[in-house]
Design an enzyme around this catalytic site. Structure first.
Site, short mmCIF file in Angstrom:
data_model
loop_
_atom_site.label_atom_id
_atom_site.label_comp_id
_atom_site.label_asym_id
_atom_site.label_seq_id
_atom_site.Cartn_x
_atom_site.Cartn_y
_atom_site.Cartn_z
CD1 TRP A 124 21.37 84.36 -12.01
CD2 TRP A 124 19.68 83.46 -10.88
NE1 TRP A 124 21.04 85.22 -11.00
CE2 TRP A 124 20.00 84.69 -10.28
CE3 TRP A 124 18.63 82.71 -10.34
CZ2 TRP A 124 19.32 85.19 -9.18
CZ3 TRP A 124 17.96 83.22 -9.23
CH2 TRP A 124 18.32 84.45 -8.66
CE1 TYR A 183 22.63 88.04 -8.73
CE2 TYR A 183 23.77 86.48 -10.16
CZ TYR A 183 23.11 86.76 -8.98
OH TYR A 183 22.93 85.77 -8.05
CD GLU A 191 19.47 81.03 -6.43
OE1 GLU A 191 19.35 80.20 -7.35
OE2 GLU A 191 20.38 81.89 -6.44
#
Length: 194
Positions: free
Chosen positions: A48, A18, A40
């Site tokens: 995350w 990522y 988000e």
């Protein structure tokens, strides 16, 4: 030899992928910007990587992040989503996704291009930061404060300043890779090519 990447992605292959391929790269695709906005919001209060590991489940559960479909979700569909172990089963976050899909469509119906709406906050060009250590990276900025306020006024929720800054980082509106990270230069080159 020490890994030169930003420290937050060390030790996890998915996180590194990522980091290397997405985070901080300027993103102008409407569907992808919407996906990041919903993810988000789902991440609020969590790490995350938790959301990243559930991303494919989210794509399947939320119709590929199609705002038209999500905006039409019924209470029964929301209840079904809340039984899905592949996503974060928080009623407020799931309901927020539906509300944000409606706000996204309202933005479009008002004649506003959602991509331009976001990118206008940085005058259409990624901001280039030169952070030397992780402690230099803020959780929010006055710019993310303004984006948060504008989104809330447009009917969005789960869009606090910290979430907005994370969105700006993820979608390349700001380059917060450390200067020692190879991705910093890559993102800078992408920005210069715009």
């Amino acid at each position: 030899m020490q890994d030169p990447r930003c420290h937050w992605c060390h030790g996890d292959a998915l996180y590194q992928q990522y980091h290397d391929q997405e985070w901080g790269r300027p993103l102008f695709d409407e569907q992808s910007l919407f996906e990041f906005l919903l993810l988000e919001g789902a991440q609020a209060g969590l790490s995350w990587i938790t959301v990243l590991r559930k991303r494919e489940h989210y794509r399947a559960a939320f119709d590929g992040f199609d705002p038209v479909k999500i905006a039409r979700y019924s209470p029964a569909k929301i209840e079904k989503l809340l039984q899905n172990p592949g996503i974060i089963r928080n009623r407020l976050k799931v309901s927020s996704a539906v509300k944000n899909a409606r706000a996204w469509l309202d933005l479009k119906e008002s004649g506003q291009d959602p991509v331009a709406f976001f990118w206008d906050f940085v005058d259409g060009r990624p901001l280039q930061n030169n952070r030397k250590k992780m402690a230099d990276i803020p959780a929010s900025t006055p710019l993310s404060d303004r984006l948060s306020k504008a989104l809330k006024q447009a009917g969005f929720n789960f869009v606090g300043s910290t979430i907005c800054y994370a969105h700006m980082q993820a979608t390349g509106m700001v380059n917060d890779h450390l200067v020692s990270c190879p991705a910093h230069g890559e993102c800078l080159a992408l920005a210069k090519a715009l």
